[in-house]
Design a protein around this motif. Structure first.
Motif, PDB file in Angstrom:
ATOM      1  N   ALA A   1     -33.976 -30.099 -42.285  1.00  0.00           N
ATOM      2  CA  ALA A   1     -33.280 -29.889 -43.558  1.00  0.00           C
ATOM      3  C   ALA A   1     -33.368 -28.424 -43.985  1.00  0.00           C
ATOM      4  O   ALA A   1     -32.395 -27.864 -44.506  1.00  0.00           O
ATOM      5  CB  ALA A   1     -33.886 -30.799 -44.638  1.00  0.00           C
ATOM      6  N   LEU A   2     -34.515 -27.805 -43.756  1.00  0.00           N
ATOM      7  CA  LEU A   2     -34.672 -26.400 -44.113  1.00  0.00           C
ATOM      8  C   LEU A   2     -33.749 -25.518 -43.277  1.00  0.00           C
ATOM      9  O   LEU A   2     -33.120 -24.588 -43.802  1.00  0.00           O
ATOM     10  CB  LEU A   2     -36.131 -25.977 -43.904  1.00  0.00           C
ATOM     11  N   LEU A   3     -33.625 -25.828 -41.993  1.00  0.00           N
ATOM     12  CA  LEU A   3     -32.710 -25.069 -41.149  1.00  0.00           C
ATOM     13  C   LEU A   3     -31.266 -25.196 -41.617  1.00  0.00           C
ATOM     14  O   LEU A   3     -30.506 -24.217 -41.613  1.00  0.00           O
ATOM     15  CB  LEU A   3     -32.823 -25.526 -39.695  1.00  0.00           C
ATOM     16  N   ASP A   4     -30.882 -26.394 -42.033  1.00  0.00           N
ATOM     17  CA  ASP A   4     -29.520 -26.595 -42.543  1.00  0.00           C
ATOM     18  C   ASP A   4     -29.281 -25.726 -43.773  1.00  0.00           C
ATOM     19  O   ASP A   4     -28.222 -25.087 -43.909  1.00  0.00           O
ATOM     20  CB  ASP A   4     -29.294 -28.068 -42.895  1.00  0.00           C
ATOM     21  N   ALA A   5     -30.255 -25.687 -44.687  1.00  0.00           N
ATOM     22  CA  ALA A   5     -30.114 -24.895 -45.905  1.00  0.00           C
ATOM     23  C   ALA A   5     -30.102 -23.403 -45.592  1.00  0.00           C
ATOM     24  O   ALA A   5     -29.342 -22.635 -46.200  1.00  0.00           O
ATOM     25  CB  ALA A   5     -31.251 -25.226 -46.868  1.00  0.00           C
ATOM     26  N   LEU A   6     -30.930 -22.985 -44.633  1.00  0.00           N
ATOM     27  CA  LEU A   6     -30.952 -21.568 -44.253  1.00  0.00           C
ATOM     28  C   LEU A   6     -29.644 -21.145 -43.600  1.00  0.00           C
ATOM     29  O   LEU A   6     -29.128 -20.055 -43.860  1.00  0.00           O
ATOM     30  CB  LEU A   6     -32.127 -21.321 -43.300  1.00  0.00           C
ATOM     31  N   THR A   7     -29.113 -22.005 -42.758  1.00  0.00           N
ATOM     32  CA  THR A   7     -27.840 -21.706 -42.090  1.00  0.00           C
ATOM     33  C   THR A   7     -26.715 -21.553 -43.107  1.00  0.00           C
ATOM     34  O   THR A   7     -25.844 -20.687 -42.977  1.00  0.00           O
ATOM     35  CB  THR A   7     -27.499 -22.817 -41.089  1.00  0.00           C
ATOM     36  N   ALA A   8     -26.740 -22.405 -44.138  1.00  0.00           N
ATOM     37  CA  ALA A   8     -25.710 -22.360 -45.187  1.00  0.00           C
ATOM     38  C   ALA A   8     -26.000 -21.309 -46.249  1.00  0.00           C
ATOM     39  O   ALA A   8     -25.189 -21.127 -47.162  1.00  0.00           O
ATOM     40  CB  ALA A   8     -25.591 -23.732 -45.844  1.00  0.00           C
ATOM     41  N   GLN A   9     -27.158 -20.628 -46.136  1.00  0.00           N
ATOM     42  CA  GLN A   9     -27.608 -19.652 -47.139  1.00  0.00           C
ATOM     43  C   GLN A   9     -27.616 -20.258 -48.538  1.00  0.00           C
ATOM     44  O   GLN A   9     -27.249 -19.612 -49.525  1.00  0.00           O
ATOM     45  CB  GLN A   9     -26.749 -18.390 -47.101  1.00  0.00           C
ATOM     46  N   ASP A  10     -28.069 -21.517 -48.598  1.00  0.00           N
ATOM     47  CA  ASP A  10     -28.209 -22.226 -49.869  1.00  0.00           C
ATOM     48  C   ASP A  10     -29.596 -21.913 -50.425  1.00  0.00           C
ATOM     49  O   ASP A  10     -30.567 -22.629 -50.177  1.00  0.00           O
ATOM     50  CB  ASP A  10     -28.036 -23.731 -49.632  1.00  0.00           C
ATOM     51  N   LEU A  11     -29.705 -20.827 -51.174  1.00  0.00           N
ATOM     52  CA  LEU A  11     -31.007 -20.338 -51.625  1.00  0.00           C
ATOM     53  C   LEU A  11     -31.763 -21.322 -52.513  1.00  0.00           C
ATOM     54  O   LEU A  11     -32.973 -21.492 -52.340  1.00  0.00           O
ATOM     55  CB  LEU A  11     -30.840 -18.992 -52.331  1.00  0.00           C
ATOM     56  N   PRO A  12     -31.119 -21.982 -53.484  1.00  0.00           N
ATOM     57  CA  PRO A  12     -31.859 -22.971 -54.281  1.00  0.00           C
ATOM     58  C   PRO A  12     -32.435 -24.092 -53.425  1.00  0.00           C
ATOM     59  O   PRO A  12     -33.582 -24.531 -53.633  1.00  0.00           O
ATOM     60  CB  PRO A  12     -30.801 -23.498 -55.256  1.00  0.00           C
ATOM     61  N   VAL A  24     -33.196 -23.899 -50.212  1.00  0.00           N
ATOM     62  CA  VAL A  24     -34.270 -23.320 -49.393  1.00  0.00           C
ATOM     63  C   VAL A  24     -35.555 -23.236 -50.186  1.00  0.00           C
ATOM     64  O   VAL A  24     -36.629 -23.634 -49.715  1.00  0.00           O
ATOM     65  CB  VAL A  24     -33.866 -21.917 -48.891  1.00  0.00           C
ATOM     66  N   GLN A  25     -35.463 -22.730 -51.408  1.00  0.00           N
ATOM     67  CA  GLN A  25     -36.655 -22.596 -52.236  1.00  0.00           C
ATOM     68  C   GLN A  25     -37.290 -23.945 -52.521  1.00  0.00           C
ATOM     69  O   GLN A  25     -38.511 -24.102 -52.434  1.00  0.00           O
ATOM     70  CB  GLN A  25     -36.301 -21.896 -53.558  1.00  0.00           C
ATOM     71  N   SER A  26     -36.481 -24.923 -52.853  1.00  0.00           N
ATOM     72  CA  SER A  26     -37.009 -26.261 -53.143  1.00  0.00           C
ATOM     73  C   SER A  26     -37.671 -26.872 -51.921  1.00  0.00           C
ATOM     74  O   SER A  26     -38.775 -27.433 -52.011  1.00  0.00           O
ATOM     75  CB  SER A  26     -35.876 -27.163 -53.633  1.00  0.00           C
ATOM     76  N   LEU A  27     -37.018 -26.770 -50.765  1.00  0.00           N
ATOM     77  CA  LEU A  27     -37.537 -27.393 -49.549  1.00  0.00           C
ATOM     78  C   LEU A  27     -38.829 -26.735 -49.074  1.00  0.00           C
ATOM     79  O   LEU A  27     -39.789 -27.417 -48.697  1.00  0.00           O
ATOM     80  CB  LEU A  27     -36.487 -27.321 -48.440  1.00  0.00           C
ATOM     81  N   VAL A  28     -38.858 -25.403 -49.091  1.00  0.00           N
ATOM     82  CA  VAL A  28     -40.028 -24.723 -48.555  1.00  0.00           C
ATOM     83  C   VAL A  28     -41.235 -24.920 -49.468  1.00  0.00           C
ATOM     84  O   VAL A  28     -42.379 -25.064 -48.999  1.00  0.00           O
ATOM     85  CB  VAL A  28     -39.727 -23.225 -48.320  1.00  0.00           C
ATOM     86  N   ARG A  29     -41.032 -24.955 -50.794  1.00  0.00           N
ATOM     87  CA  ARG A  29     -42.156 -25.202 -51.704  1.00  0.00           C
ATOM     88  C   ARG A  29     -42.647 -26.641 -51.588  1.00  0.00           C
ATOM     89  O   ARG A  29     -43.856 -26.903 -51.605  1.00  0.00           O
ATOM     90  CB  ARG A  29     -41.732 -24.885 -53.150  1.00  0.00           C
ATOM     91  N   GLU A  30     -41.742 -27.573 -51.486  1.00  0.00           N
ATOM     92  CA  GLU A  30     -42.115 -28.973 -51.329  1.00  0.00           C
ATOM     93  C   GLU A  30     -42.871 -29.195 -50.032  1.00  0.00           C
ATOM     94  O   GLU A  30     -43.821 -29.980 -49.977  1.00  0.00           O
ATOM     95  CB  GLU A  30     -40.864 -29.847 -51.362  1.00  0.00           C
ATOM     96  N   HIS A  31     -42.481 -28.469 -49.009  1.00  0.00           N
ATOM     97  CA  HIS A  31     -43.119 -28.609 -47.702  1.00  0.00           C
ATOM     98  C   HIS A  31     -44.600 -28.270 -47.773  1.00  0.00           C
ATOM     99  O   HIS A  31     -45.445 -28.983 -47.233  1.00  0.00           O
ATOM    100  CB  HIS A  31     -42.401 -27.702 -46.705  1.00  0.00           C
ATOM    101  N   PHE A  32     -44.941 -27.180 -48.432  1.00  0.00           N
ATOM    102  CA  PHE A  32     -46.346 -26.790 -48.540  1.00  0.00           C
ATOM    103  C   PHE A  32     -47.100 -27.641 -49.551  1.00  0.00           C
ATOM    104  O   PHE A  32     -48.305 -27.843 -49.422  1.00  0.00           O
ATOM    105  CB  PHE A  32     -46.460 -25.305 -48.909  1.00  0.00           C
ATOM    106  N   ALA A  33     -46.404 -28.149 -50.545  1.00  0.00           N
ATOM    107  CA  ALA A  33     -47.048 -29.013 -51.536  1.00  0.00           C
ATOM    108  C   ALA A  33     -47.526 -30.320 -50.916  1.00  0.00           C
ATOM    109  O   ALA A  33     -48.431 -30.976 -51.425  1.00  0.00           O
ATOM    110  CB  ALA A  33     -46.098 -29.291 -52.698  1.00  0.00           C
ATOM    111  N   ASP A  34     -46.910 -30.727 -49.804  1.00  0.00           N
ATOM    112  CA  ASP A  34     -47.282 -31.988 -49.158  1.00  0.00           C
ATOM    113  C   ASP A  34     -48.541 -31.866 -48.314  1.00  0.00           C
ATOM    114  O   ASP A  34     -49.022 -32.849 -47.755  1.00  0.00           O
ATOM    115  CB  ASP A  34     -46.132 -32.469 -48.253  1.00  0.00           C
ATOM    116  N   ARG A  39     -33.295 -24.279 -33.856  1.00  0.00           N
ATOM    117  CA  ARG A  39     -33.084 -25.738 -33.910  1.00  0.00           C
ATOM    118  C   ARG A  39     -33.753 -26.488 -32.755  1.00  0.00           C
ATOM    119  O   ARG A  39     -34.312 -27.570 -32.979  1.00  0.00           O
ATOM    120  CB  ARG A  39     -31.584 -26.053 -33.976  1.00  0.00           C
ATOM    121  N   PRO A  40     -33.726 -25.981 -31.507  1.00  0.00           N
ATOM    122  CA  PRO A  40     -34.435 -26.713 -30.444  1.00  0.00           C
ATOM    123  C   PRO A  40     -35.921 -26.909 -30.735  1.00  0.00           C
ATOM    124  O   PRO A  40     -36.499 -27.939 -30.380  1.00  0.00           O
ATOM    125  CB  PRO A  40     -34.214 -25.831 -29.205  1.00  0.00           C
ATOM    126  N   LEU A  41     -36.539 -25.936 -31.396  1.00  0.00           N
ATOM    127  CA  LEU A  41     -37.951 -26.083 -31.747  1.00  0.00           C
ATOM    128  C   LEU A  41     -38.134 -27.170 -32.803  1.00  0.00           C
ATOM    129  O   LEU A  41     -39.075 -27.971 -32.729  1.00  0.00           O
ATOM    130  CB  LEU A  41     -38.503 -24.753 -32.272  1.00  0.00           C
TER     131      LEU A  41
END
Length: 298
Positions: A274-285, A287-297, A200-202
């Motif tokens: 937002a991705l860190l929040d999803a990873l911390t919560a182990q919210d896999l759907p 995480v998948q949506s955020l990480v794919r959207e991130h590279f699509a941008d 998170r500090p990063l």
């Protein structure tokens, strides 16, 4: 995610909680060959012929901006962060320890900022004169950039910054997604929440750099976040390849879109959090949506 230059000095606060004030840097303007001659005295015929043989004629080179410091908010991180200091003269002082590494960092920063213009040729002697060092460490740094694909050697002239288009940027984003998305999804299932909290500090440092509108600083913070995230997989080769692709994706384009502004950087940095929040919560759907959207941008 994206991740420029007079020479910047590295420093460490000694504490992750300390504030580090970071500013973007600029590569100083290149002097004309005649000016260099007047400062150094007339070079011997042997010196001139040797420089020409290495491809270092200095005529007709475009000027590079003098160094100036832009304001940026303090950036906290868990590792040392490059810190630019105000330069009062046209020739910045370069620390003699690891000169080549400092020059390489400064040139990479200049590439990200677009201060080394695509298609333009720069010679090692002139850049070395403005950095206050010999041409040798500049030439070595440029040769490393040539290996990375950022510049190409121009015989009897110097190094030309490679022209890149939007298609290459899209290809890099596709390759990065193919590498990073599956790894992040696997890590989301196995890495405990406490480990994600360490990143998170990063992510917050990147958010502050984005808020300051400093593309060069944000580029460094962005790469640091991705590097730390992928490092959790324990695959050094993967981290090295992904970092190289990430760096290439940050170089300026020719005929491409306007460089990303403060709003774009802030939106990009918000995706980290937002991705860190999803990873911390182990919210896999999520995480998948955020990480794919991130590279699509990108």
């Amino acid at each position: 995610m994206e991740q420029a230059g007079s020479l910047s000095a590295r420093g460490s606060t000694g504490s992750a909680a300390s504030d580090i004030r970071t500013a973007s840097v600029r590569v100083p303007a290149q002097a004309r060959a005649a000016d260099v001659e007047r400062e150094r005295g007339v070079a011997s015929d042997e010196s001139r012929s040797a420089a020409g043989a290495r491809g270092e004629h200095t005529h007709s080179e475009p000027p590079i901006p003098h160094p100036r410091v832009e304001s940026a908010r303090s950036v906290e991180t868990t590792r040392p962060v490059e810190t630019a200091r105000p330069v009062e003269t046209a020739r910045p002082v370069v620390q003699r320890a690891s000169v080549r590494g400092q020059i390489l960092d400064a040139l990479r920063t200049a590439l990200v900022a677009g201060e080394l213009a695509p298609g333009q040729v720069y010679s090692a002697p002139v850049l070395g004169e403005r950095f206050g060092v010999s041409a040798t460490p500049v030439r070595e740094a440029m040769q490393q950039l040539a290996l990375e694909g950022a510049v190409e050697v121009v015989p009897n002239r110097g190094f030309r910054v490679v022209r890149r288009g939007t298609r290459e940027l899209a290809e890099l984003a596709e390759i990065r997604a193919l590498l990073e998305v599956p790894v992040v999804l696997r890590l989301a299932r196995t890495v405990p929440a406490a480990r994600w909290a360490e990143l998170r500090p990063l992510a917050e440092a990147a958010a502050r750099a984005a808020s300051a509108g400093c593309r060069a600083t944000y580029a460094e913070c962005d790469r640091a976040f991705h590097h730390a995230m992928l490092a959790l997989a324990g695959n050094d080769q993967l981290v090295q390849i992904a970092d190289d692709l990430h760096r290439r994706a940050q170089w300026p384009l020719v005929g491409g879109p306007v460089p990303r502004g403060r709003a774009d950087l802030m939106a990009d940095a918000a995706e980290h959090l937002a991705l860190l929040d999803a990873l911390t919560a182990q919210d896999l759907p999520a995480v998948q949506s955020l990480v794919r959207e991130h590279f699509a941008d990108h």
